[in-house]
Structure formats: C-alpha cells, structure tokens
Enzyme design. Structure first.
Site, short mmCIF file in Angstrom:
data_model
loop_
_atom_site.label_atom_id
_atom_site.label_comp_id
_atom_site.label_asym_id
_atom_site.label_seq_id
_atom_site.Cartn_x
_atom_site.Cartn_y
_atom_site.Cartn_z
N GLU A 283 0.84 -1.21 0.00
CA GLU A 283 0.00 0.00 0.00
C GLU A 283 0.87 1.25 0.00
O GLU A 283 0.58 2.24 -0.68
CB GLU A 283 -0.91 -0.01 1.22
CG GLU A 283 -1.78 1.23 1.37
CD GLU A 283 -2.23 1.45 2.81
OE1 GLU A 283 -2.68 2.56 3.10
OE2 GLU A 283 -2.09 0.51 3.62
N ASP B 244 0.53 3.97 -2.97
CA ASP B 244 0.15 5.35 -2.68
C ASP B 244 1.02 6.31 -3.48
O ASP B 244 0.53 7.30 -4.05
CB ASP B 244 0.29 5.61 -1.18
CG ASP B 244 0.01 7.06 -0.81
OD1 ASP B 244 -1.15 7.49 -0.91
OD2 ASP B 244 0.97 7.77 -0.43
N GLU C 180 -4.65 0.48 -3.45
CA GLU C 180 -3.30 1.02 -3.52
C GLU C 180 -2.26 -0.09 -3.47
O GLU C 180 -1.21 -0.01 -4.14
CB GLU C 180 -3.06 2.01 -2.38
CG GLU C 180 -3.81 3.32 -2.55
CD GLU C 180 -3.51 4.32 -1.46
OE1 GLU C 180 -3.50 5.53 -1.76
OE2 GLU C 180 -3.29 3.89 -0.30
#
Length: 228
Positions: A43, A47, A119
C-alpha cells in the site's frame, strides 16, 4: 491473478505478490502469518504510484493552475472515498482476503480497507514491472473524478470555505456536533449538525463523521449564499 488482470486490463506474473496485495492484516493475525504477508507495505508503494499518476494528469490538464490548487484537487481524488468507489465498481472489493471476524462485521465494505487494497495492487503492479501500464490505467479511470472535483470543488471542500467565511465575518468558526449515531457498528451513520452564531445551519448524515461534516458545511454554505 486472472481476475485482477481482467479488472485492470494488465497481465500479472507473480501470484504471491498479488495475494499479499489483497490480504488484510486481520487475516495474517488470525492465521499467525508474518506481517509482510499483509498488504500494508505494498500500500505504501501504491500510494506513491497513485499520487505520481494523478499529479501528472493534473499538471497537464490544468497548466494555469497554482500548485496549491492542484494539491487540493489531488487530495480529494486520492481520498479513501474515491478509491473505495473505484474498488467497488471494478469488482476488486470481492477479492480482498480478510479475517473471519472482520468478514462477519462487514469490514470488507469499509472505504478504508477497499482503498488500501486498491493502492496495494498498484504497488504490486509496480514491483511486477508494470509501472507504465498501471499509470495509464489510473489516468484513464480517474479523469472523471478529477473533472468532477475540479468543476465542483466547493462540494468537496465546503468545510474550508465555510470556515474562511465565518472567520472573516466574526473571527469565529462553525461548530460541528454529533447528534446521533444510526445502525450497527460496521455500517454506522453519523448525524451531525453545524452551528454558527448560535444557529443550526444544517443537519446531515454520512458513513463517516468527516463525510457528514462536509455535507453539513456544503448546505450551510448554500444557506449563507457563499456558494450556489
């Protein structure tokens, strides 16, 4: 892997990588698996990929906009609400691997979990050598959100607009008050009212306090004539 490839239109080559990208920490804890088997590290990567792609689109779509304005639009576009909407529409939500207790509680539907999984898959594609392809996917699928936010920014950032107005008028800020909480814990709605100068300007509800506050602020702005 085939389902992920079908959703994103991009081939995958490492099954373990994408399994990790879809695994919530509750599953790793429940099954006594190492921390790195959940999606949180991926993640982190995803991001950065998402923000890079959105920044590139914004930079090219709005060549005359200031950095601060572009940042505000990006902040909304990469929010949990938008990412969860994408995840639920493209079918990725149903692939999330989650602990039994959290599944019973309906946590699969939570915007935060959907956004994190999305993400993480971006991060997996990055490590899989598909950065260019995933950036093109983001550009194509997020443009409608970007345009919506840019053209109707007041509805997304009404709290800031209302606060700026009230501070300029009376040097005070509006007060947001939770007056009720409706529904079970996993599907709770918050009822919030916004008060200014001892007057209740609006009462709205949302799946999060932040969402309800934004709705309140938007209605308050319309009532005060700040926005149309």
């Amino acid at each position: 892997m085939k389902e992920i490839a079908d959703i994103f239109g991009i081939e995958t080559s490492s099954s373990d990588l994408y399994k990790i990208a879809l695994t919530h920490s509750s599953f790793t804890i429940e099954n006594d698996l190492p921390y790195k088997q959940c999606y949180e590290r991926l993640e982190f990567l995803g991001d950065a990929v998402l923000k890079l792609a959105i920044s590139d689109v914004l930079f090219k779509m709005y060549p005359d906009s200031k950095e601060g304005d572009l940042s505000k639009i990006r902040g909304v576009v990469v929010s949990d609400n938008v990412l969860a909407d994408v995840t639920k529409k493209n079918g990725l939500q149903k692939l999330i691997i989650i602990g039994k207790h959290e599944e019973k509680q309906g946590c699969r539907k939570l915007n935060s979990i959907c956004a994190c999984a999305f993400e993480a898959v971006l991060g997996a594609y990055y490590l899989d050598g598909k950065l260019a392809e995933i950036i093109e996917y983001i550009k194509e699928n997020f443009k409608p959100y970007i345009i919506d936010v840019a053209e109707h920014f007041e509805k997304f950032n009404a709290k800031a607009i209302l606060q700026e107005y009230t501070q300029d008028k009376t040097k005070t800020t509006p007060i947001y008050k939770v007056i009720d909480e409706i529904g079970p814990e996993h599907k709770k709605e918050f009822v919030i009212e916004v008060i200014y100068n001892d007057e209740i300007l609006a009462t709205e509800k949302g799946s999060t306090k932040k969402e309800a506050e934004q709705k309140c602020a938007y209605e308050a702005c319309k009532k005060l004539g700040i926005i149309n």
